[in-house]
Design a protein around this motif. Sequence first.
Motif, mmCIF file in Angstrom:
data_model
loop_
_atom_site.group_PDB
_atom_site.id
_atom_site.type_symbol
_atom_site.label_atom_id
_atom_site.label_comp_id
_atom_site.label_asym_id
_atom_site.label_seq_id
_atom_site.Cartn_x
_atom_site.Cartn_y
_atom_site.Cartn_z
ATOM 1 N N HIS A 1 -12.567 -4.794 4.138
ATOM 2 C CA HIS A 1 -11.574 -4.120 4.990
ATOM 3 C C HIS A 1 -12.024 -4.161 6.445
ATOM 4 C CE1 HIS A 1 -8.214 -1.525 5.754
ATOM 5 N NE2 HIS A 1 -8.922 -0.479 6.098
ATOM 6 N N TYR B 1 2.724 6.702 2.454
ATOM 7 C CA TYR B 1 2.623 7.094 3.872
ATOM 8 C C TYR B 1 3.707 8.126 4.225
ATOM 9 C CZ TYR B 1 -0.591 3.085 4.829
ATOM 10 O OH TYR B 1 -1.636 2.192 4.850
ATOM 11 N N ARG C 1 -18.212 1.887 5.717
ATOM 12 C CA ARG C 1 -17.573 3.055 5.092
ATOM 13 C C ARG C 1 -17.739 2.955 3.581
ATOM 14 N NH1 ARG C 1 -11.118 4.127 5.898
ATOM 15 N NH2 ARG C 1 -11.015 2.302 4.536
ATOM 16 N N LEU D 1 -7.959 1.464 -4.587
ATOM 17 C CA LEU D 1 -8.687 1.004 -3.386
ATOM 18 C C LEU D 1 -10.098 1.573 -3.261
ATOM 19 C CD1 LEU D 1 -5.779 1.173 -0.783
ATOM 20 C CD2 LEU D 1 -6.984 -0.896 -1.492
ATOM 21 N N ARG E 1 -2.775 -6.857 2.010
ATOM 22 C CA ARG E 1 -2.645 -5.419 1.707
ATOM 23 C C ARG E 1 -1.876 -4.710 2.833
ATOM 24 N NH1 ARG E 1 -8.196 -6.077 1.247
ATOM 25 N NH2 ARG E 1 -8.561 -4.394 2.750
ATOM 26 N N PRO E 2 -0.571 -4.976 2.950
ATOM 27 C CA PRO E 2 0.204 -4.325 4.015
ATOM 28 C C PRO E 2 0.440 -2.846 3.734
ATOM 29 C CG PRO E 2 1.660 -5.588 2.592
ATOM 30 C CD PRO E 2 0.256 -5.856 2.103
ATOM 31 N N GLY E 3 0.134 -2.006 4.718
ATOM 32 C CA GLY E 3 0.424 -0.576 4.614
ATOM 33 C C GLY E 3 1.418 -0.204 5.708
ATOM 34 N N ILE E 4 0.898 0.113 6.877
ATOM 35 C CA ILE E 4 1.730 0.692 7.936
ATOM 36 C C ILE E 4 2.934 -0.178 8.282
ATOM 37 C CG2 ILE E 4 0.407 -0.278 9.903
ATOM 38 C CD1 ILE E 4 1.815 3.306 9.692
ATOM 39 N N ASN F 1 -5.327 -6.206 6.150
ATOM 40 C CA ASN F 1 -4.404 -5.082 6.305
ATOM 41 C C ASN F 1 -3.254 -5.543 7.217
ATOM 42 O OD1 ASN F 1 -5.766 -5.326 8.701
ATOM 43 N ND2 ASN F 1 -6.508 -3.220 8.780
ATOM 44 N N SER F 2 -2.381 -4.617 7.618
ATOM 45 C CA SER F 2 -1.211 -5.021 8.413
ATOM 46 C C SER F 2 -1.610 -5.786 9.667
ATOM 47 C CB SER F 2 -0.390 -3.795 8.829
ATOM 48 O OG SER F 2 0.129 -3.150 7.709
ATOM 49 N N LYS G 1 -0.315 4.427 -1.021
ATOM 50 C CA LYS G 1 -1.116 5.651 -1.136
ATOM 51 C C LYS G 1 -0.502 6.755 -0.272
ATOM 52 C CE LYS G 1 -4.257 3.856 2.369
ATOM 53 N NZ LYS G 1 -5.240 4.487 3.192
ATOM 54 N N VAL H 1 0.860 -1.190 0.000
ATOM 55 C CA VAL H 1 0.000 0.000 0.000
ATOM 56 C C VAL H 1 0.899 1.244 0.000
ATOM 57 C CG1 VAL H 1 -1.875 1.222 1.158
ATOM 58 C CG2 VAL H 1 -1.833 -1.291 1.164
ATOM 59 N N TYR I 1 0.568 6.291 11.791
ATOM 60 C CA TYR I 1 0.048 6.552 10.441
ATOM 61 C C TYR I 1 0.009 8.054 10.166
ATOM 62 C CZ TYR I 1 -2.436 1.934 10.467
ATOM 63 O OH TYR I 1 -2.781 0.621 10.518
ATOM 64 N N LYS J 1 -16.409 -4.887 -3.648
ATOM 65 C CA LYS J 1 -16.144 -4.641 -2.229
ATOM 66 C C LYS J 1 -17.361 -4.970 -1.381
ATOM 67 C CE LYS J 1 -13.843 -1.797 1.071
ATOM 68 N NZ LYS J 1 -12.608 -1.076 1.201
HETATM 69 C C1 LIG Z 1 -8.680 -0.672 1.920
HETATM 70 C C2 LIG Z 1 -7.359 -0.630 2.611
HETATM 71 N N1 LIG Z 1 -6.581 -1.712 2.603
HETATM 72 C C3 LIG Z 1 -5.387 -1.742 3.222
HETATM 73 C C4 LIG Z 1 -4.910 -0.641 3.903
HETATM 74 C C5 LIG Z 1 -3.599 -0.725 4.626
HETATM 75 O O1 LIG Z 1 -3.835 -0.684 6.008
HETATM 76 P P1 LIG Z 1 -2.634 -0.709 7.058
HETATM 77 O O2 LIG Z 1 -1.855 0.527 6.810
HETATM 78 O O3 LIG Z 1 -3.322 -0.697 8.378
HETATM 79 O O4 LIG Z 1 -1.873 -1.947 6.779
HETATM 80 C C6 LIG Z 1 -5.692 0.512 3.949
HETATM 81 C C7 LIG Z 1 -5.209 1.672 4.690
HETATM 82 O O5 LIG Z 1 -5.883 2.514 5.134
HETATM 83 C C8 LIG Z 1 -6.950 0.517 3.283
HETATM 84 O O6 LIG Z 1 -7.728 1.605 3.310
#
Ligand SMILES: Cc1ncc(COP(=O)(O)O)c(C=O)c1O
Length: 360
Positions: free
Chosen positions: A159, A38, A130, A79, A209-212, A193-194, A34, A32, A342, A123
């Motif tokens: 999500h 980060y 949301r 997303l 979908r790893p972000g943070i 997610n993470s 976006k 991720v 974040y 989705k």
């Molecule tokens: C739809 C979706 N997937 C994955 C993520 C990644 O989440 P995280 O940063 O908690 O891993 C986000 C982040 O906001 C998200 O909106």
Amino acid sequence: MRPLVATIDLAAIRHNYAVAKRCAPGRQAFAVVKANAYGHGVREVVGALFELADGFAVACLEEAVEVRALHGDARILLLEGCFEAAEYQLAAQLGLDLVLQGEQQAADFLAAKLSRPLKVWLKLDSGMHRLGFSAPALRAWHGRLQGAMQVAELNLISHFACADERGHELTEQQLEAFLDVLDLDFAQRSLANSAAILTIPAAHMDWLRPGIMLYGATPFAELGAAELGLVPAMTLTAQLIACRDVAVGESVGYGASWRAARPSRIGTVSCGYADGYPRHAPSGTPLLVRGQRVALAGRVSMDMLTVDLTDLPDAQVGDEVQLWGTQLPVDEVAQAAGTLGYELLSKVTQRVPRRYLGAC
Ligand SMILES: Cc1ncc(COP(=O)(O)O)c(C=O)c1O
């Protein structure tokens, strides 16, 4: 030159991506990226993960355009889907993986004439409320989309709202809601997610979908990044640009909110809220001077902040100050300031130069 820099360790990001993949052997992962990855710089992060990542995820078409320019053939997941009907053409030209999260989007998509069919992620609103379709609406749209000429592949995504609070009952309900629609024919599924990657194996599905966690911060309040095997990617470093003695009863900074209870030494640091340091961080928020912990003293200004150096008598002008990073977890600063890693990472502003380590 103003002594303030965000040093980004790209090797740490590669390491953290590998941690995510190791949590779920055999699954694929959209990194991720976006919000300018980060705050870490999307160009450099996509470059660092170029060979490694199975795909990238972004929030909007503008970000997807940027990532496509950096990577000609990566899968790029949009997303939130498209915001207007006119965007579907460009999404098709870019060959995106497209989320459909609501009635209007799905209708516009089916009405669009596309240069090529797209991979679509339907989705499910599994309980966060949301984005996404209710289960009955999702079933109806599944029927309409399956076999449509605009669809190359029909996938399922949802999500979590509370995966960062371990054992939260909503997480269980969301997982059940997701599993409940798996009688439908989907090519690929994505939920984690993470927080879910790290602690909920049942949610791993096909695509993570790893972000943070990529950036070496924790999604959890009670579990630190280091315990999770993550390495911080961003270190925000400034300098002491002034030092002075302050007598008992004297105040420091705007609003005179901090008053010396003992003869004190105050240091002024070259970082403020216009750089992304949280203005609402209270006195006592930790920072490091010469590798030693000191406390924020008084209000954060636009370009500077002040720290209590009384217990660090050797500190002097020119000393390095770490706001967060390798020696001081961003999550600890965030907790003191009543926010999340974040927010701190993604809000480091443009005027802070980024310096990159560990490029491939
Ligand atoms: C739809 C979706 N997937 C994955 C993520 C990644 O989440 P995280 O940063 O908690 O891993 C986000 C982040 O906001 C998200 O909106």
